[in-house]
Enzyme design. Structure first.
Site, PDB file in Angstrom:
ATOM      1  N   ASP A  55       0.817  -1.098   0.263  1.00  0.00           N
ATOM      2  CA  ASP A  55      -0.018  -0.073   0.075  1.00  0.00           C
ATOM      3  C   ASP A  55       0.895   1.357   0.020  1.00  0.00           C
ATOM      4  O   ASP A  55       1.993   1.015   0.603  1.00  0.00           O
ATOM      5  CB  ASP A  55      -0.898   0.038   1.311  1.00  0.00           C
ATOM      6  N   TYR A 121       6.480  -9.970   6.919  1.00  0.00           N
ATOM      7  CA  TYR A 121       6.301  -8.409   7.201  1.00  0.00           C
ATOM      8  C   TYR A 121       6.834  -7.991   8.663  1.00  0.00           C
ATOM      9  O   TYR A 121       6.457  -9.225   9.476  1.00  0.00           O
ATOM     10  CB  TYR A 121       4.746  -7.904   7.049  1.00  0.00           C
TER      11      TYR A 121
END
Length: 279
Positions: A55, A121
């Protein structure tokens, strides 16, 4: 046309990008910036397929992409047919907030997206009243309330495994929200210079849109005492995005690395990943 497949290992500071994916208009994206640089060097358009679209504002240190190119494009004096030489050429063209740190030829069965077994992540967040350390402010989120890291870990444990994560994902047409979270671990990373600093390390076979930031925010919300574990557990029963699940700020999230199977399993893994999953 005869083609060869190249793998690109990429890192970037996502602060000033509108995410990975190329978009219409003049919006600055990671994909658009790298593809444009490659087109200049190779003298023909290049289309990258990426392991995981990030994003706007999200960073990466171990992003992976692939592209099919004409081998003749590497027969330039500065490249001499060697894909690895693209690293130096791209370093001269790319802005300081993107680096391609490795390029190599791979078998055509390799698919950066579908051959992946897991994506990892790291989320970095501080609850210090002073905010983030100035030298880390671009990759460290600020959460306004103190948190209990043990409660956050208990919440993370609830969210492990194969589930429909619809409550945590921004919906996409015809896309499944079933994912398998392999590990979800919170670490107190506080130091004298960075007090009240926490890191979430999370791994899954894949993530849907906004999922990591929503999972992280869910843990932080329980950790600050605003919600309880029963609320977090109940989210797994939802069949659509839940408005009461917040999103943690994008700046704290970094795409850390991707795990692939051995080369002989790339094609089989890609075929399995393309199958629509169910519980």
């Amino acid at each position: 046309m005869n083609t060869m497949r190249l793998r690109f290992d990429i890192a970037y500071d996502g602060t000033d990008f509108h995410g990975w994916a190329r978009q219409k208009g003049d919006l600055r994206t990671v994909q658009g910036t790298v593809e444009d640089a490659l087109a200049l060097v190779l003298r023909h358009p290049v289309a990258l397929t990426v392991a995981g679209r990030t994003d706007a504002g999200v960073h990466a240190r171990g992003q992976v992409a692939h592209a099919d190119i004409d081998p003749a494009a590497l027969q330039q004096r500065s490249l001499d047919g060697d894909p690895a030489r693209l690293v130096r050429r791209l370093a001269k063209l790319l802005p300081d907030d993107i680096r391609v740190h490795q390029v190599r030829e791979v078998a055509p069965e390799f698919d950066a997206r579908f051959s992946a077994m897991a994506r990892h992540y790291i989320y970095r967040v501080t609850t210090s009243p002073a905010g983030a350390l100035p030298t880390r402010t671009r990759d460290t989120a600020v959460w306004a309330r103190p948190v209990d890291v043990q409660l956050m870990q208990q919440t993370a444990d609830v969210l492990l495994g194969l589930h429909d994560f619809a409550a945590f994902c921004k919906p996409r047409p015809h896309a499944t929200t079933i994912r398998d979270v392999h590990s979800f671990r919170w670490v107190d990373a506080s130091t004298e210079a960075e007090p009240q600093l926490y890191e979430a390390h999370i791994s899954a076979d894949a993530f849907c849109w906004n999922m990591v930031r929503a999972l992280t925010a869910t843990c932080l919300t329980v950790g600050q005492g605003k919600r309880d574990l029963a609320w977090a557990t109940g989210l797994l029963d939802a069949t659509e995005r839940r408005a009461d699940v917040p999103l943690a700020p994008a700046k704290g999230l970094t795409f850390d690395h991707v795990v692939y199977p051995p080369e002989q399993e790339w094609e089989a893994r890609a075929n399995t990943t393309r199958d629509r999953r169910s519980l």
